[in-house]
Design a protein around this motif. Structure first.
Motif, PDB file in Angstrom:
ATOM      1  N   ALA A  98       0.827  -1.202   0.000  1.00 46.44           N
ATOM      2  CA  ALA A  98       0.000   0.000   0.000  1.00 46.44           C
ATOM      3  C   ALA A  98       0.865   1.257   0.000  1.00 46.44           C
ATOM      4  O   ALA A  98       0.597   2.219  -0.736  1.00 46.44           O
ATOM      5  N   ALA A  99       1.901   1.255   0.817  1.00 46.64           N
ATOM      6  CA  ALA A  99       2.791   2.415   0.860  1.00 46.64           C
ATOM      7  C   ALA A  99       3.532   2.581  -0.460  1.00 46.64           C
ATOM      8  O   ALA A  99       3.684   3.710  -0.973  1.00 46.64           O
ATOM      9  N   ALA A 100       3.986   1.467  -1.029  1.00 49.92           N
ATOM     10  CA  ALA A 100       4.724   1.529  -2.297  1.00 49.92           C
ATOM     11  C   ALA A 100       3.844   2.108  -3.411  1.00 49.92           C
ATOM     12  O   ALA A 100       4.303   2.912  -4.229  1.00 49.92           O
ATOM     13  N   ALA A 101       2.569   1.706  -3.428  1.00 52.89           N
ATOM     14  CA  ALA A 101       1.665   2.212  -4.455  1.00 52.89           C
ATOM     15  C   ALA A 101       1.453   3.718  -4.309  1.00 52.89           C
ATOM     16  O   ALA A 101       1.413   4.456  -5.303  1.00 52.89           O
ATOM     17  N   GLU A 102       1.318   4.193  -3.079  1.00 49.40           N
ATOM     18  CA  GLU A 102       1.108   5.627  -2.867  1.00 49.40           C
ATOM     19  C   GLU A 102       2.362   6.429  -3.190  1.00 49.40           C
ATOM     20  O   GLU A 102       2.292   7.536  -3.734  1.00 49.40           O
ATOM     21  N   TRP A 103       3.515   5.879  -2.854  1.00 50.23           N
ATOM     22  CA  TRP A 103       4.768   6.601  -3.072  1.00 50.23           C
ATOM     23  C   TRP A 103       5.299   6.432  -4.492  1.00 50.23           C
ATOM     24  O   TRP A 103       6.245   7.098  -4.892  1.00 50.23           O
ATOM     25  N   GLY A 104       4.750   5.474  -5.238  1.00 54.44           N
ATOM     26  CA  GLY A 104       5.221   5.212  -6.594  1.00 54.44           C
ATOM     27  C   GLY A 104       6.595   4.598  -6.633  1.00 54.44           C
ATOM     28  O   GLY A 104       7.415   4.935  -7.499  1.00 54.44           O
ATOM     29  N   VAL A 105       6.868   3.688  -5.710  1.00 53.50           N
ATOM     30  CA  VAL A 105       8.166   3.019  -5.649  1.00 53.50           C
ATOM     31  C   VAL A 105       7.939   1.517  -5.663  1.00 53.50           C
ATOM     32  O   VAL A 105       6.842   1.032  -5.364  1.00 53.50           O
ATOM     33  N   PRO A 106       8.942   0.718  -5.977  1.00 51.07           N
ATOM     34  CA  PRO A 106       8.797  -0.732  -5.934  1.00 51.07           C
ATOM     35  C   PRO A 106       8.541  -1.211  -4.508  1.00 51.07           C
ATOM     36  O   PRO A 106       9.162  -0.728  -3.557  1.00 51.07           O
ATOM     37  N   ALA A 107       7.631  -2.174  -4.373  1.00 52.81           N
ATOM     38  CA  ALA A 107       7.327  -2.713  -3.044  1.00 52.81           C
ATOM     39  C   ALA A 107       8.555  -3.367  -2.422  1.00 52.81           C
ATOM     40  O   ALA A 107       8.674  -3.415  -1.189  1.00 52.81           O
ATOM     41  N   SER A 108       9.460  -3.856  -3.236  1.00 49.58           N
ATOM     42  CA  SER A 108      10.659  -4.504  -2.710  1.00 49.58           C
ATOM     43  C   SER A 108      11.568  -3.536  -1.958  1.00 49.58           C
ATOM     44  O   SER A 108      12.444  -3.962  -1.200  1.00 49.58           O
ATOM     45  N   GLU A 109      11.354  -2.230  -2.162  1.00 49.72           N
ATOM     46  CA  GLU A 109      12.187  -1.225  -1.494  1.00 49.72           C
ATOM     47  C   GLU A 109      11.548  -0.684  -0.216  1.00 49.72           C
ATOM     48  O   GLU A 109      12.118   0.175   0.461  1.00 49.72           O
ATOM     49  N   VAL A 110      10.358  -1.214   0.110  1.00 53.05           N
ATOM     50  CA  VAL A 110       9.610  -0.713   1.265  1.00 53.05           C
ATOM     51  C   VAL A 110       9.642  -1.767   2.372  1.00 53.05           C
ATOM     52  O   VAL A 110       9.472  -2.955   2.123  1.00 53.05           O
ATOM     53  N   VAL A 111       9.841  -1.296   3.599  1.00 55.65           N
ATOM     54  CA  VAL A 111       9.916  -2.193   4.762  1.00 55.65           C
ATOM     55  C   VAL A 111       8.974  -1.672   5.843  1.00 55.65           C
ATOM     56  O   VAL A 111       9.020  -0.489   6.199  1.00 55.65           O
ATOM     57  N   ALA A 112       8.129  -2.551   6.367  1.00 55.23           N
ATOM     58  CA  ALA A 112       7.228  -2.204   7.466  1.00 55.23           C
ATOM     59  C   ALA A 112       7.756  -2.814   8.758  1.00 55.23           C
ATOM     60  O   ALA A 112       8.200  -3.959   8.787  1.00 55.23           O
ATOM     61  N   GLY A 113       7.694  -2.022   9.829  1.00 56.76           N
ATOM     62  CA  GLY A 113       8.116  -2.515  11.131  1.00 56.76           C
ATOM     63  C   GLY A 113       8.083  -1.426  12.170  1.00 56.76           C
ATOM     64  O   GLY A 113       8.295  -0.246  11.862  1.00 56.76           O
ATOM     65  N   ASP A 114       7.800  -1.818  13.425  1.00 51.41           N
ATOM     66  CA  ASP A 114       7.760  -0.871  14.547  1.00 51.41           C
ATOM     67  C   ASP A 114       6.817   0.298  14.289  1.00 51.41           C
ATOM     68  O   ASP A 114       7.160   1.469  14.517  1.00 51.41           O
ATOM     69  N   GLN A 115       5.627  -0.035  13.776  1.00 50.00           N
ATOM     70  CA  GLN A 115       4.559   0.939  13.561  1.00 50.00           C
ATOM     71  C   GLN A 115       4.879   1.952  12.449  1.00 50.00           C
ATOM     72  O   GLN A 115       4.183   2.945  12.299  1.00 50.00           O
ATOM     73  N   MET A 116       5.905   1.676  11.650  1.00 51.51           N
ATOM     74  CA  MET A 116       6.289   2.573  10.572  1.00 51.51           C
ATOM     75  C   MET A 116       6.400   1.801   9.267  1.00 51.51           C
ATOM     76  O   MET A 116       6.579   0.576   9.257  1.00 51.51           O
ATOM     77  N   VAL A 117       6.279   2.547   8.149  1.00 54.87           N
ATOM     78  CA  VAL A 117       6.619   2.004   6.827  1.00 54.87           C
ATOM     79  C   VAL A 117       7.723   2.895   6.264  1.00 54.87           C
ATOM     80  O   VAL A 117       7.599   4.130   6.262  1.00 54.87           O
ATOM     81  N   ARG A 118       8.791   2.271   5.797  1.00 52.99           N
ATOM     82  CA  ARG A 118       9.978   3.025   5.369  1.00 52.99           C
ATOM     83  C   ARG A 118      10.341   2.689   3.923  1.00 52.99           C
ATOM     84  O   ARG A 118      10.261   1.521   3.520  1.00 52.99           O
ATOM     85  N   HIS A 119      10.750   3.708   3.195  1.00 59.42           N
ATOM     86  CA  HIS A 119      11.341   3.509   1.876  1.00 59.42           C
ATOM     87  C   HIS A 119      12.841   3.674   2.050  1.00 59.42           C
ATOM     88  O   HIS A 119      13.350   4.794   2.228  1.00 59.42           O
ATOM     89  N   GLU A 120      13.539   2.583   2.021  1.00 62.55           N
ATOM     90  CA  GLU A 120      14.949   2.592   2.384  1.00 62.55           C
ATOM     91  C   GLU A 120      15.805   3.519   1.511  1.00 62.55           C
ATOM     92  O   GLU A 120      16.611   4.295   2.038  1.00 62.55           O
ATOM     93  N   PRO A 121      15.665   3.497   0.161  1.00 64.33           N
ATOM     94  CA  PRO A 121      16.550   4.347  -0.657  1.00 64.33           C
ATOM     95  C   PRO A 121      16.388   5.844  -0.374  1.00 64.33           C
ATOM     96  O   PRO A 121      17.371   6.581  -0.354  1.00 64.33           O
ATOM     97  N   SER A 122      15.164   6.308  -0.164  1.00 71.60           N
ATOM     98  CA  SER A 122      14.956   7.748   0.027  1.00 71.60           C
ATOM     99  C   SER A 122      14.933   8.164   1.490  1.00 71.60           C
ATOM    100  O   SER A 122      15.013   9.359   1.809  1.00 71.60           O
ATOM    101  N   GLY A 123      14.800   7.185   2.379  1.00 71.19           N
ATOM    102  CA  GLY A 123      14.698   7.497   3.788  1.00 71.19           C
ATOM    103  C   GLY A 123      13.321   7.954   4.215  1.00 71.19           C
ATOM    104  O   GLY A 123      13.117   8.344   5.373  1.00 71.19           O
ATOM    105  N   ARG A 124      12.363   7.915   3.329  1.00 73.10           N
ATOM    106  CA  ARG A 124      11.015   8.352   3.652  1.00 73.10           C
ATOM    107  C   ARG A 124      10.366   7.341   4.607  1.00 73.10           C
ATOM    108  O   ARG A 124      10.507   6.121   4.447  1.00 73.10           O
ATOM    109  N   LYS A 125       9.603   7.829   5.572  1.00 72.62           N
ATOM    110  CA  LYS A 125       8.912   6.932   6.492  1.00 72.62           C
ATOM    111  C   LYS A 125       7.652   7.602   7.021  1.00 72.62           C
ATOM    112  O   LYS A 125       7.596   8.825   7.160  1.00 72.62           O
ATOM    113  N   GLU A 126       6.644   6.771   7.285  1.00 75.88           N
ATOM    114  CA  GLU A 126       5.390   7.263   7.843  1.00 75.88           C
ATOM    115  C   GLU A 126       4.783   6.190   8.730  1.00 75.88           C
ATOM    116  O   GLU A 126       5.076   4.993   8.598  1.00 75.88           O
TER     117      GLU A 126
END
Length: 773
Positions: A155-183
């Motif tokens: 869901a986060a990858a679709a909203e951010w327009g990034v590959p899901a393989s680059e997104v990691v969920a954990g500790d109540q956050m979702v992070r895009h590792e390459p850009s450092g974005r998290k919510e």
């Protein structure tokens, strides 16, 4: 959402009955953005006054692996895990939440738990028995957590327009590792809930090396604050507006009935509103009420005093002459004659004919009552068209089915809300008391009624653990080792609860340590003579493993004495070399309901638990006069346990000074809970071994409260109680059970220790009865 078609009962009413201090929104697992929970699937949040409804359409995507059955996430990221099994002190709400949180990657401090209602179409099997909650659902719960994590990342990858393989969920956050974005992942929960479920084969489960919760044993109970501050809600705590209260005068003899009654004095008791007869159901017993006379009042005390004022003439029925002492004699006579052969290896008769020595012993285990600290209780609101109950039940789906049948309703018109249980031990698997509450409510024109069982009700009208006589004979060679083993087990069967006239133990009872005897003896015959039932027989923690383990492990120690051998070493030799045994080859067609290709009896694991318990207690050390050590091992619920006990017998009293219990249940999910379960099993096993007994005279239980049915008190608990956890296998392999396997070896270990201390061999429980204590 469809959870109960019950006009006039709102979501708010259902919530407040269980906990008036929790807001409706919090109780339902969060706000509008939720990843479907078992309490509220996505998009079906009801209005405050909308009637509850339920049925299969409440969960079109199924159950188990579907995170939308088990996981809810609110906008702040708080995770609510729905527990579909009943919590009765074993910590299942903690363990289930822990497994889901592990794979989801949740911060444990932000994890909550909600209790599922009773609905097999949504949650699958909900019966909390057989030590199988984690055994059966460990991997499905892991997959549910992993799927929820994957859907959040997608869901986060679709909203951010990034590959899901680059997104990691954990500790109540979702992070895009390459850009450092998290919510906060709560922001994506609603969008994630609408995604297709991931292919289970594509899920990436966490490696055990990365576990933060599973296997760590440092979690603590998720409900601990509520337990310790009195905020936890049990069946007895339910409150509804306009609530009435009821008790029932039940026939004092099983299958008795009311001949006539006079309620005039009862109706004069202040607060009593109505007195009426409840008709018993025709045989077989199943989970039906016993019948009797109900008293409904404005409070429980008035109902009890009204019941005391009743004048009832009883027809005691076919069990009026039941006498447990005479029945023991009858069972012993049956055990001395051939019965139905349930296992036959080799030529037992030829081995006995050639034996150098023969040893014979008979063992007795009396009726036992589960006696949970919270007796059965249920609150019901039942009309001609619907029924909703709040109750402490181990079997919500059986409760729902029995209510529908007795009330003549459709299943979809019945709602079962599960509270915490103040103990269960098998008694609360039988929902006769819930049906009673519903009948009382219907008699009061649909007003809510709380039906309470007193302690006297509980002990006098239980579904008792079966009484049994176990007769074992062994043919010994010149070394004192058995060449043949003949075991006759005689006990009324739980099958008598379901089939009128059933007299032989069922396959699941035979498979509890009897036909699956793991001893390396070439000639074995096991027989099961008939035994009629004169009381209600039901499940009891560890069930038929109790008499079978007591007899077999006591007899093993007797054989060791006859051979002049150390009991531990002799027991290990009886088990023989390490080997893997197939259940079917032993005559066990049940195998605890598990695949025999996956769950096989490993004698090496059993022997290791015996060695561990013996090492813990300091086996072989010198003891003073009147002190002794005893040991026993047993396999049950696909788990291996052993108990070593030190006792002191002084002035006719048995005192248990130390107990070491070792357990191998395979990979350990929640070690702290395993340890607690073993400690509780030892205390319960001590009560069964030393003092607990239900006897009958003229069809009536001679025990009515804890002054007669004596359980282990805190002052009698051993000063030293050690639990030895033996981990084995990996988390991809099968798990064993935990709740029940600790009980069976306790009584024989203590009995063997009493013999070592005194030279007195006791073959009948309770042990204290033989010392005048």
């Amino acid at each position: 959402m469809t959870v109960a078609r019950n006009p006039g009962v709102s979501v708010e009413a259902a919530r407040s009955a269980l906990n008036p201090d929790v807001s409706r929104r919090a109780a339902l697992g969060g706000a509008l953005a939720l990843i479907i929970s078992a309490s509220l699937p996505s998009g079906v949040l009801a209005k405050e006054d909308e009637p509850l409804k339920f049925g299969r359409d409440a969960m079109p995507n199924g159950w188990r692996d579907d995170p939308r059955v088990f996981v809810a996430i609110d906008p702040e990221g708080i995770v609510t895990v729905t527990c579909h099994r009943s919590e009765m002190g074993q910590g299942v709400r903690t363990s289930i939440a822990m497994v889901v949180a592990e794979e989801l990657g949740a911060d444990w401090s932000k994890v909550r738990v909600a209790q599922a209602w009773g609905d097999e179409t949504v949650f699958g099997n909900q019966d909390t028995d057989g030590s199988r909650s984690l055994r059966h659902f460990f991997m499905p719960l892991r997959r549910a957590g992993a799927a929820a994590r994957t859907m959040l990342e997608q869901a986060a990858a679709a909203e951010w327009g990034v590959p899901a393989s680059e997104v990691v969920a954990g500790d109540q956050m979702v992070r895009h590792e390459p850009s450092g974005r998290k919510e906060n992942w709560g922001r994506f929960a609603e969008r994630a809930s609408k995604l297709p479920l991931p292919d289970p084969a594509s899920l990436k489960l966490r490696a055990p090396a990365d576990f933060r919760y599973i296997g760590k044993g440092e979690i603590g109970l998720i409900d601990n604050h509520d337990f310790t501050t009195g905020k936890a809600n049990y069946g007895i705590d339910v409150r509804l507006d306009g609530l009435l209260y009821a008790v029932i005068a039940r026939p004092p003899v099983f299958r008795g009935r009311v001949r006539k009654f006079d309620a005039s004095a009862a109706m004069k008791v202040p607060g009593v509103l109505k007195v009426f007869e409840i008709e018993p159901s025709p045989p077989p017993t199943e989970f039906n009420p016993l019948g009797g006379v109900a008293v409904v009042a404005r409070n429980t005390w008035a109902a009890i005093k009204g019941r005391e004022a009743l004048k009832i003439e009883w027809d005691d029925g076919p069990n009026a002459s039941y006498d447990s002492a005479a029945f023991r004699t009858a069972l012993e006579e049956s055990a001395r004659k051939p019965g139905k052969t349930v296992r036959a290896d080799g030529d037992v008769d030829a081995a006995f004919a050639a034996a150098k020595q023969r040893v014979t012993a008979e063992y007795y285990v009396p009726h036992l009552a589960q006696a949970p600290m919270e007796p059965p209780v249920a609150t019901a609101r039942a009309t001609d068209t619907s029924c909703e109950v709040w109750t402490c039940t181990q079997a919500p789906q059986a409760t729902r089915a029995n209510l529908a049948k007795r009330l003549g309703l459709k299943l979809d018109d019945v709602r079962v809300n599960v509270t915490l249980l103040g103990g269960g031990f098998g008694r609360k698997s039988k929902p006769d008391y819930v049906v009673e509450a519903a009948l009382c409510s219907r008699a009061m024109d649909g007003a809510p009624v709380k039906l309470t069982w007193t302690r006297e009700d509980d002990i006098s009208h239980s579904y008792y653990h079966t009484v049994s006589v176990e007769r074992i004979e062994a043919a010994l060679d010149e070394r004192g080792f058995p060449t043949a083993w003949l075991h006759r087990s005689v006990a009324p069967t739980i099958g008598s609860t379901y089939v009128e006239g059933a007299k032989n133990e069922l396959p699941f009872e035979l498979g509890m340590g009897l036909v699956n005897l793991p001893f390396a003896i070439p000639n074995i015959r096991i027989e099961n003579p008939e035994a009629p039932a004169h009381v209600r027989i039901g499940w009891f923690r560890s069930v038929s493993n109790i008499p079978h383990a007591f007899a077999i492990q006591s007899f093993a120690a007797e054989l060791a004495h006859a051979a002049g051998r150390d009991p531990k070493e002799y027991l290990l030799e009886l088990i023989g070399p390490d080997r893997i045994l197939d259940a079917a080859a032993l005559g066990d067609v049940w195998n605890y309901g598990e695949d025999p290709a996956v769950y096989r009896l490993d004698t090496g694991r059993l022997k290791r638990t015996i060695e561990a318990a013996a090492a813990g207690v300091g086996w072989g050390r010198k003891l003073g006069e009147g002190r002794g050590l005893g040991i026993a091992g047993h396999y049950s619920f696909v788990t291996y346990t052993a108990v070593a006990a030190e006792v002191e017998v002084k002035d006719g009293e048995i005192a248990v000074r130390q107990v070491d219990i070792a357990v191998d249940c395979g990979p350990q999910v929640n070690p702290e809970r395993i340890r607690s379960q073993m400690e509780g099993a030892v205390i319960m096993g001590m009560g069964l071994g030393l003092s607990a007994e239900i006897t009958f005279k003229d069809g009536r239980s001679e025990q009515r409260n804890f002054d007669g049915y004596d359980l282990t008190r805190i002052d009698a608990s051993p000063k030293i109680l050690n639990v030895h956890l033996l981990p084995s296998g990996d988390y991809d392999g099968p798990l064993g059970g935990v709740g029940e396997p600790g009980v069976p070896p306790v009584a024989p270990a203590i009995a063997n220790a009493v013999f070592a201390a005194t030279g007195k061999r006791i073959r009948g429980l309770p042990l204290n009865k033989h010392f005048g204590a």
